[in-house]
Motif scaffolding. Structure first.
Motif, PDB file in Angstrom:
ATOM      1  N   PHE A 172       9.614   6.598  13.997  1.00  0.00           N
ATOM      2  CA  PHE A 172       9.281   6.783  12.586  1.00  0.00           C
ATOM      3  C   PHE A 172       9.911   5.687  11.729  1.00  0.00           C
ATOM      4  N   GLY A 173      11.209   5.439  11.944  1.00  0.00           N
ATOM      5  CA  GLY A 173      11.908   4.413  11.180  1.00  0.00           C
ATOM      6  C   GLY A 173      11.336   3.029  11.423  1.00  0.00           C
ATOM      7  N   LEU A 174      11.026   2.736  12.688  1.00  0.00           N
ATOM      8  CA  LEU A 174      10.497   1.418  13.032  1.00  0.00           C
ATOM      9  C   LEU A 174       9.109   1.201  12.435  1.00  0.00           C
ATOM     10  N   VAL A 175       8.268   2.232  12.506  1.00  0.00           N
ATOM     11  CA  VAL A 175       6.918   2.126  11.932  1.00  0.00           C
ATOM     12  C   VAL A 175       6.992   1.857  10.432  1.00  0.00           C
ATOM     13  N   LEU A 176       7.884   2.555   9.739  1.00  0.00           N
ATOM     14  CA  LEU A 176       8.022   2.353   8.295  1.00  0.00           C
ATOM     15  C   LEU A 176       8.502   0.945   7.969  1.00  0.00           C
ATOM     16  N   ASN A 177       9.461   0.432   8.767  1.00  0.00           N
ATOM     17  CA  ASN A 177       9.967  -0.920   8.524  1.00  0.00           C
ATOM     18  C   ASN A 177       8.929  -1.985   8.835  1.00  0.00           C
ATOM     19  N   VAL A 178       8.192  -1.802   9.934  1.00  0.00           N
ATOM     20  CA  VAL A 178       7.130  -2.752  10.271  1.00  0.00           C
ATOM     21  C   VAL A 178       6.051  -2.728   9.186  1.00  0.00           C
ATOM     22  N   ALA A 179       5.721  -1.532   8.718  1.00  0.00           N
ATOM     23  CA  ALA A 179       4.727  -1.397   7.641  1.00  0.00           C
ATOM     24  C   ALA A 179       5.195  -2.125   6.387  1.00  0.00           C
ATOM     25  N   ALA A 180       6.516  -2.024   6.094  1.00  0.00           N
ATOM     26  CA  ALA A 180       7.072  -2.716   4.925  1.00  0.00           C
ATOM     27  C   ALA A 180       6.928  -4.225   5.062  1.00  0.00           C
ATOM     28  N   ILE A 181       7.169  -4.755   6.272  1.00  0.00           N
ATOM     29  CA  ILE A 181       7.049  -6.196   6.505  1.00  0.00           C
ATOM     30  C   ILE A 181       5.588  -6.646   6.390  1.00  0.00           C
ATOM     31  N   VAL A 182       4.681  -5.865   6.988  1.00  0.00           N
ATOM     32  CA  VAL A 182       3.247  -6.188   6.905  1.00  0.00           C
ATOM     33  C   VAL A 182       2.806  -6.197   5.447  1.00  0.00           C
ATOM     34  N   PHE A 183       3.313  -5.218   4.693  1.00  0.00           N
ATOM     35  CA  PHE A 183       2.939  -5.138   3.287  1.00  0.00           C
ATOM     36  C   PHE A 183       3.487  -6.325   2.499  1.00  0.00           C
ATOM     37  N   ILE A 184       4.718  -6.753   2.822  1.00  0.00           N
ATOM     38  CA  ILE A 184       5.281  -7.943   2.180  1.00  0.00           C
ATOM     39  C   ILE A 184       4.396  -9.155   2.465  1.00  0.00           C
ATOM     40  N   GLY A 185       3.928  -9.260   3.732  1.00  0.00           N
ATOM     41  CA  GLY A 185       3.032 -10.354   4.096  1.00  0.00           C
ATOM     42  C   GLY A 185       1.741 -10.332   3.285  1.00  0.00           C
ATOM     43  N   ILE A 186       1.177  -9.132   3.093  1.00  0.00           N
ATOM     44  CA  ILE A 186      -0.043  -9.001   2.290  1.00  0.00           C
ATOM     45  C   ILE A 186       0.228  -9.392   0.838  1.00  0.00           C
ATOM     46  N   LEU A 187       1.395  -8.980   0.334  1.00  0.00           N
ATOM     47  CA  LEU A 187       1.777  -9.355  -1.030  1.00  0.00           C
ATOM     48  C   LEU A 187       1.870 -10.872  -1.193  1.00  0.00           C
ATOM     49  N   VAL A 188       2.374 -11.534  -0.151  1.00  0.00           N
ATOM     50  CA  VAL A 188       2.545 -12.981  -0.208  1.00  0.00           C
ATOM     51  C   VAL A 188       1.192 -13.695  -0.251  1.00  0.00           C
ATOM     52  N   PHE A 189       0.274 -13.264   0.618  1.00  0.00           N
ATOM     53  CA  PHE A 189      -0.975 -14.006   0.792  1.00  0.00           C
ATOM     54  C   PHE A 189      -2.161 -13.439   0.008  1.00  0.00           C
ATOM     55  N   ASN A 190      -2.086 -12.152  -0.337  1.00  0.00           N
ATOM     56  CA  ASN A 190      -3.197 -11.547  -1.078  1.00  0.00           C
ATOM     57  C   ASN A 190      -2.703 -10.399  -1.950  1.00  0.00           C
ATOM     58  N   PRO A 191      -2.118 -10.724  -3.114  1.00  0.00           N
ATOM     59  CA  PRO A 191      -1.573  -9.681  -3.995  1.00  0.00           C
ATOM     60  C   PRO A 191      -2.599  -8.645  -4.434  1.00  0.00           C
ATOM     61  N   ASN A 192      -3.866  -9.073  -4.610  1.00  0.00           N
ATOM     62  CA  ASN A 192      -4.907  -8.130  -5.030  1.00  0.00           C
ATOM     63  C   ASN A 192      -5.170  -7.071  -3.964  1.00  0.00           C
ATOM     64  N   ALA A 193      -5.141  -7.496  -2.685  1.00  0.00           N
ATOM     65  CA  ALA A 193      -5.322  -6.541  -1.587  1.00  0.00           C
ATOM     66  C   ALA A 193      -4.161  -5.559  -1.548  1.00  0.00           C
ATOM     67  N   ALA A 194      -2.949  -6.061  -1.780  1.00  0.00           N
ATOM     68  CA  ALA A 194      -1.767  -5.193  -1.807  1.00  0.00           C
ATOM     69  C   ALA A 194      -1.888  -4.167  -2.926  1.00  0.00           C
ATOM     70  N   ARG A 195      -2.363  -4.620  -4.070  1.00  0.00           N
ATOM     71  CA  ARG A 195      -2.551  -3.705  -5.198  1.00  0.00           C
ATOM     72  C   ARG A 195      -3.575  -2.628  -4.844  1.00  0.00           C
ATOM     73  N   GLY A 196      -4.664  -3.032  -4.163  1.00  0.00           N
ATOM     74  CA  GLY A 196      -5.692  -2.083  -3.762  1.00  0.00           C
ATOM     75  C   GLY A 196      -5.159  -1.025  -2.805  1.00  0.00           C
ATOM     76  N   ILE A 197      -4.304  -1.443  -1.869  1.00  0.00           N
ATOM     77  CA  ILE A 197      -3.694  -0.502  -0.905  1.00  0.00           C
ATOM     78  C   ILE A 197      -2.827   0.521  -1.641  1.00  0.00           C
ATOM     79  N   LEU A 198      -2.001   0.019  -2.552  1.00  0.00           N
ATOM     80  CA  LEU A 198      -1.111   0.912  -3.300  1.00  0.00           C
ATOM     81  C   LEU A 198      -1.902   1.878  -4.171  1.00  0.00           C
ATOM     82  N   LEU A 199      -2.974   1.388  -4.807  1.00  0.00           N
ATOM     83  CA  LEU A 199      -3.791   2.259  -5.652  1.00  0.00           C
ATOM     84  C   LEU A 199      -4.452   3.360  -4.829  1.00  0.00           C
ATOM     85  N   SER A 200      -4.891   3.008  -3.620  1.00  0.00           N
ATOM     86  CA  SER A 200      -5.508   4.011  -2.730  1.00  0.00           C
ATOM     87  C   SER A 200      -4.502   5.098  -2.361  1.00  0.00           C
ATOM     88  N   CYS A 201      -3.264   4.675  -2.052  1.00  0.00           N
ATOM     89  CA  CYS A 201      -2.210   5.649  -1.709  1.00  0.00           C
ATOM     90  C   CYS A 201      -1.900   6.555  -2.893  1.00  0.00           C
TER      91      CYS A 201
END
Length: 374
Positions: A172-201
């Motif tokens: 559980f802890g590892l999945v959450l941390n990996v998800a955080a890193i993947v999300f940081i990567g999305i924020l770096v390369f595509n902020p609009n996609a990151a915003r869309g993911i957060l809005l969906s959640c």
């Protein structure tokens, strides 16, 4: 009589706003201590504690100071991109602010508003201050996940000997941390996609009525994405410096994880090597990182006993856990509290929230200005 009741209620309300985290922390510590001491033989516990070798515990405390110094060094390097004359002493003070208030806050983010406030007093712009702290956090998140993944490879045998509950906690802890890193990567390369993911959640949570006020939540998302976008530009532009800081961050976390190894040696044990103990500490750190209590109290203790129980044995495990927490949690709280009191930075929860809201508004302004430039 009515006026007196109002005064009493007002005093209680103010005290709760300022010290609710501290009250909650004391309550959890008390409950955890009761559970632990009802499960151990107190005579054997005292006997084991008396035989502890203090010199190894001092080395463990030394690891905490090394961890702080490296944290300060990284903050200093990031701040010197804006102010080449910045001093290490100020970076160390920022470190202690973050360490102390993050341990008191269930979300581990209570130190950032005060760090930003202290930086603003030194004439750092809000954009610069936010960038420094977000860059440091991104490096930290990547480092702890990277080390945890490597540690799992090293400790497959030890983990197979542990309980199934530990495996689920780690996963559980590892999945959450990996998800955080993947999300940081999305924020770096595509902020609009990151915003869309957060809005969906947020939409899902609004439908489930876990969250309320959709307009307020959308503003929070825009603020978060904009804040990260401002920060990661610095990391992308200075790849060499970012890589150097990443290696320093690895050394920093290895020093922190080494506290567990010196606790192990302090009990006169030597059958398990340093790599295994440090690796298990890296796994434990990630496993309890998202426990929603100040300093992961309760979760950290339970996780330690589950993961290290087979290594220490029934008698030594509770002693080791208490010594480990005394160094990595209580010592940091006490030292941080004294240090910040001397530097007159200690603040109540109400003032911290007020500072956070003020600085948040200024960061939102910077985000809007950045959008206009583009």
């Amino acid at each position: 009589m009515c006026e007196e009741e109002k005064k009493k209620k007002g005093w209680f309300s103010k005290a709760w706003k300022n010290y609710s985290n501290a009250f909650f922390l004391i309550l959890i510590i008390g409950v955890t201590a009761i559970i632990i001491f009802t499960q151990v033989d107190l005579v054997e516990f005292q006997k084991t504690l008396k035989q502890t070798k203090g010199e190894f515990l001092l080395l463990g405390i030394g690891c905490v100071f090394l961890y702080w110094f490296l944290e300060a060094y990284m903050l200093l390097k990031l701040m010197r991109q804006e102010n080449s004359n910045e001093k290490f002493s100020f970076a160390f003070t920022l470190t202690m602010v973050g360490q102390y208030y993050n341990l008191l806050d269930p979300s581990s983010s209570g130190g950032q508003p005060i760090q930003l406030y202290e930086m603003s007093k030194k004439k750092y712009g809000l954009g610069t201050g936010t960038a420094v702290l977000v860059q440091k956090y991104a490096l930290y998140q990547i480092t702890i996940t990277f080390l945890a993944i490597i540690a799992i490879v090293f400790c497959t045998t030890e983990l197979n000997q542990s309980l199934d509950a530990v495996k689920w906690l780690i996963a559980f802890g590892l999945v959450l941390n990996v998800a955080a890193i993947v999300f940081i990567g999305i924020l770096v390369f595509n902020p609009n996609a990151a915003r869309g993911i957060l809005l969906s959640c947020v939409k899902i949570l609004l439908k489930l009525r876990i969250l309320k006020n959709s307009e307020k939540q959308c503003k929070k998302i825009d603020h978060f994405v904009g804040e990260y976008k401002l920060a990661v530009e610095g990391l992308k532009d200075k790849k060499k410096e970012t890589l150097q800081l990443f290696f320093v961050s690895i050394i920093q976390m290895m020093a922190f994880y080494s506290v567990g190894y010196f606790v192990y040696l302090s009990l006169g044990l030597n059958s398990v090597n340093a790599v295994t103990i440090i690796s298990l500490q890296a796994i434990l750190y990630v496993a309890v990182a998202f426990v929603p209590t100040p300093g992961a109290v309760g979760g950290a203790e339970a996780g330690f006993l589950l993961i290290f129980g087979p290594i220490y044995g029934a008698v030594n495990a509770p002693v080791a856990m208490i010594l480990w927490r005394m160094i990595t949690f209580y010592f940091i709280l006490v030292f941080g509290g004294v240090y910040l009191s001397i530097h007159s930075i200690k603040m109540g929860k109400e003032k911290v929230n007020a500072i956070g809201e003020e600085l948040s508004g200024e960061v939102d302004y910077l985000i809007e200005e950045n959008k206009k430039k583009q």
